[in-house]
Every structure is written in structure tokens, then in C-alpha cells.
Design an enzyme around this catalytic site. Structure first.
Site, short mmCIF file in Angstrom:
data_model
loop_
_atom_site.label_atom_id
_atom_site.label_comp_id
_atom_site.label_asym_id
_atom_site.label_seq_id
_atom_site.Cartn_x
_atom_site.Cartn_y
_atom_site.Cartn_z
N HIS A 1 0.79 -1.24 0.00
CA HIS A 1 0.00 0.00 0.00
C HIS A 1 0.82 1.28 0.00
CE1 HIS A 1 0.95 0.13 4.28
NE2 HIS A 1 0.43 1.34 4.33
C1 UD1 Z 1 -1.93 5.77 6.38
C2 UD1 Z 1 -0.58 6.16 6.99
C3 UD1 Z 1 0.36 4.98 6.87
C4 UD1 Z 1 -0.23 3.69 7.40
C5 UD1 Z 1 -1.59 3.44 6.77
C6 UD1 Z 1 -2.27 2.21 7.32
C7 UD1 Z 1 -0.05 8.56 6.67
C8 UD1 Z 1 0.82 9.50 5.94
N1 UD1 Z 1 0.02 7.27 6.25
O1 UD1 Z 1 -1.70 5.53 5.01
O2 UD1 Z 1 1.55 5.27 7.59
O3 UD1 Z 1 0.63 2.63 7.09
O4 UD1 Z 1 -2.41 4.60 7.01
O5 UD1 Z 1 -3.27 1.74 6.49
O6 UD1 Z 1 -0.76 8.95 7.56
N2 UD1 Z 1 -9.02 5.51 1.66
C9 UD1 Z 1 -10.20 4.84 1.59
N3 UD1 Z 1 -10.89 4.58 2.75
C10 UD1 Z 1 -10.42 4.96 3.96
C11 UD1 Z 1 -9.21 5.66 4.02
C12 UD1 Z 1 -8.51 5.92 2.87
O7 UD1 Z 1 -10.67 4.47 0.52
O8 UD1 Z 1 -11.09 4.66 4.97
C13 UD1 Z 1 -8.25 5.76 0.42
C14 UD1 Z 1 -8.35 7.16 -0.09
O9 UD1 Z 1 -8.35 7.10 -1.47
C15 UD1 Z 1 -7.05 7.78 0.40
C16 UD1 Z 1 -6.09 6.61 0.36
O10 UD1 Z 1 -6.89 5.47 0.69
O11 UD1 Z 1 -6.65 8.84 -0.40
C17 UD1 Z 1 -4.94 6.73 1.32
O12 UD1 Z 1 -5.41 7.00 2.63
P1 UD1 Z 1 -4.56 7.92 3.62
O13 UD1 Z 1 -5.33 8.21 4.84
O14 UD1 Z 1 -3.99 9.09 2.88
O15 UD1 Z 1 -3.31 7.07 4.05
P2 UD1 Z 1 -2.88 5.54 3.94
O16 UD1 Z 1 -2.22 5.29 2.65
O17 UD1 Z 1 -3.97 4.61 4.34
#
Ligand code: UD1
Length: 356
Positions: free
Chosen positions: A208
């Protein structure tokens, strides 16, 4: 009565919160939980609260997804209001996510003490957003709760020794407890003779990190390597992986690859225990594999959990071409050491807060 506000927002933080919330209750601390809303899908958020019996958040800010600046900024503004109203003795922040940095900044700006759980980790890779988050949070916080000796040494080198305490790793508390519940007797199964050593056992994988998902050639090479492994690969698909794979036209179901939705925590622990090995770029999963005695292959150039590399239970495969050889290597012959504590870190976290 000491009042602590825990601020969490992303999947691995809910896992760490579980034993801490329990230890807070046992110690009679007035504990409030604030959820930033960084993760909001059922599979990434609510399922962890339900499965790990974590009290429902007192506040959910519902901030949601966005670019780093927008997401962190929205949390900063919203958390300032909550913390100014609550005025806790400690604001407790977890790990290295955008939620962590936002909460630490919001609290110190209004002169509220901050404690950082999982302090002192370093990947020394400044391309990772988590590296900025953890370094900045460590230097903003008043009390640094470190999981390992290596983390303590990093903090001492940065002049933070006087405010650092070694408490152990709270993920050990929860991983062992859940493993006891889902696979009683699992402690005897680490090693080639255990369940995971069965010829039929497959791999568990997650990918991821933006560095792995966001460039089409690299993601294609990683998926190709996983699809070519000699046993089935259960790939728990994070939303970013699903989005990028679709965008780049890369099918997730091919060869040995079996895409599955993100797993609930007990399901993930059971899957690791039943597997021949783990292939991942997640920090949490690397450590869970180590704690549960399954070999791990880490698709990154470095890891902040360096202890997992020491006795061969974790191996780095930065180059996708190295994944196959690493994932199919023989199981390490020796036992694992115990660098992550004795499974009672959460009680030490609470004791340190009550001391401080
Ligand atoms: C975040 C943490 C990472 C951790 C991970 C665990 C930061 C910078 N990164 O990364 O260290 O390893 O969480 O999973 O804080 N999205 C959904 N549903 C959700 C949440 C997110 O679909 O409930 C999608 C969205 O498109 C979003 C993308 O996932 O843009 C990434 O989510 P984001 O909260 O930016 O960080 P993670 O990559 O999950």
C-alpha cells in the site's frame, strides 16, 4: 484524576489503542478517544473497534482523505478546538501518520503536554511521509515512549534522551492476545514444523505504500513477482492499491494472486499464523509476522523495525526481482529474540503518563 486524550485515525493506530485503552481503564484514568476520521471505511476503522473491544470514540472529526497538506491541515484545525475544550493532562499520539503529526502540533501550540507512543523509530528515508511525521512529532512532544533499545538510541542521538522512556511495543500485547484467542497453542507452531510449514500453506501479502503503488512500472513488477510465487498469495487490497491497479490497467487476479478485501485484525492474525510467509510493505505486518513466528519479505529498501532483520525472520526485497527468492527462502533455523518487550507495554505506557 489524570485526564488523557488519545488521538487516532488510521488502521494501525486502532490496534495500538486497544491495549492502551484497556490499561487506562484498569488504572482509573479519565481517557477520551478522538478519531480524526483519516480512515473511515468499515474495514479500515469500525471493524477494529468492534473486534478489539475498543470503546467507541468520544469524538470523530470525520476529516477523511485528501492531499497531505489538506488532510493534515484540516485535522490540525479541528483538533485544536477539541483539545482546547478538553484540556487533558496528556495528549497521547500514536505512531507516524498524518493524524499523529496534526495532534502533536495542535496540542503543543496551545501549551498542552504531548506524549508520543512508538517514538524514536527511523527509516532515514525522507521520501516516506511517515518519516517526517515521526521525526517532527518526536521533537514536538514532551514525553517519548519508545518501543525498543534501537529507538531509544535514535532519540538519545537527537538530544531527546532525557524525555524518553523505554516501554516496549504495545503491538506485542495485542498480537499475542489475539493469537491466543484465534489459534490456541500457536506458540508451539513457529518454525518449519508448524502449521505454516505445511506444503499447502500460501502467502499473505499487502502492498500500500505510495512508493510501491504510484508508479506503473514498479507496481506491475511487484504484482508480477507475487503472481509468480509457487503457492497461492492472499493479497489484502488497500484502497490505494485497488485504485492504482485499476488506473494502470493491472489485473490483481492472475497467477498465484488471490485478491481479498482488507482483513479484520483477528482474521489477519489467523492468516499470518496459517501462512508459509508474509510479503508486505507495511510496518505493522512485518512486526506481526515476527511476533507470530512467520518469515516476512519486506518490499522496501529499508525498515524502521530493524530488529526483525537480525535473525533472518525478515528480509528486505527492494527490487521486485528479489521477491521470489526472499519469499521462498528456508525458514530461519534459530529462535527469535524478544526485542519488542514482554507483552505488557500498555501498562508501562500508562505508568509513564501517571509518573510524568
Ligand atoms: C496511512 C498512513 C500509513 C499507514 C496506513 C495504514 C499517513 C501519511 N500514512 O496511510 O503510515 O501505514 O495509514 O493503512 O498517515 N481511503 C479509503 N478509505 C479509507 C481511508 C482511505 O478508501 O477509509 C483511500 C483514499 O483514497 C485515500 C487513500 O486510501 O486517499 C490513502 O489514505 P490515507 O489516509 O492518505 O493514508 P494511507 O495510505 O492509508
Amino acid at each position: 484524576m489524570t485526564k488523557v486524550v488519545s488521538v487516532v485515525g488510521a488502521r494501525p493506530q486502532f490496534v495500538k489503542l486497544a491495549p492502551v485503552a484497556e490499561a487506562m481503564t484498569a488504572a482509573g484514568v479519565d481517557h477520551r478517544i478522538v478519531h480524526s476520521g483519516q480512515h473511515y471505511d468499515q474495514a479500515l476503522s469500525q471493524s477494529f473497534f468492534a473486534d478489539l473491544a475498543i470503546p467507541a470514540p468520544d469524538v470523530n472529526l470525520g476529516v477523511g482523505s485528501g492531499s497531505h497538506g489538506r488532510q493534515t491541515g484540516a485535522m490540525l484545525a479541528a483538533l485544536e478546538d477539541v483539545l482546547a475544550a478538553e484540556r487533558p493532562d496528556w495528549t497521547l499520539v500514536y505512531g507516524d501518520t498524518n493524524t499523529t503529526l496534526a495532534a502533536a502540533l495542535a496540542a503543543v501550540k496551545i501549551h498542552l503536554p504531548v506524549a508520543h507512543l512508538e517514538a524514536g523509530l527511523r527509516s532515514f528515508n525522507r521520501r516516506m511521509p511517515e518519516e517526517h511525521n515521526r521525526v517532527l512529532t518526536d521533537h514536538a512532544a514532551d514525553l517519548l515512549l519508545a518501543p525498543t533499545e534501537v529507538a531509544m538510541a535514535h532519540l538519545a542521538r537527537e538530544g531527546l534522551g532525557p524525555v524518553s522512556r523505554l516501554v516496549g511495543d504495545v503491538m506485542t500485547d495485542v498480537a499475542h492476545r489475539v493469537a491466543d484467542a484465534v489459534r490456541p497453542g500457536w506458540r508451539e507452531t513457529a518454525g518449519p514444523g508448524g502449521r505454516g510449514g505445511r506444503a499447502s500453506a500460501g502467502f499473505v501479502a499487502t502492498i500500500h505504500r505510495p512508493d510501491n503503488t504510484d508508479r506503473p512500472e514498479r507496481l506491475a513488477a511487484i504484482l508480477e513477482a507475487l503472481a509468480g510465487l509457487p503457492r497461492p498469495v492472499s493479497l489484502a487490497v488497500h484502497p490505494r492499491l485497488a485504485a492504482r491497479a485499476a488506473e494502470f490497467g493491472l489485473p490483481l487476479e492472475r497467477g498465484s494472486l488471490r485478491p481479498i478485501p482488507p482483513l479484520a485484525y483477528p482474521e489477519m492474525v489467523a492468516a499470518i499464523l496459517d501462512a508459509a510467509g508474509v510479503v508486505t510493505d507495511s510496518g505493522g505486518l512485518q512486526k506481526e509476522a515476527y511476533l507470530l513466528g512467520r518469515p516476512c519479505t519486506t518490499v522496501r529498501p529499508e525498515t524502521e523495525w530493524v530488529e526483525t532483520l537480525a535473525d533472518g525472520w525478515n528480509q528486505l526485497a527492494a527490487d521486485p526481482a528479489a521477491i521470489a527468492a526472499a519469499a521462498t527462502r528456508p525458514w530461519p533455523p534459530g529462535p527469535r529474540s524478544q526485542p519488542y518487550g514482554d507483552g505488557h507495554a500498555a501498562a508501562k505506557v500508562v505508568a509513564a503518563l501517571l509518573d510524568g
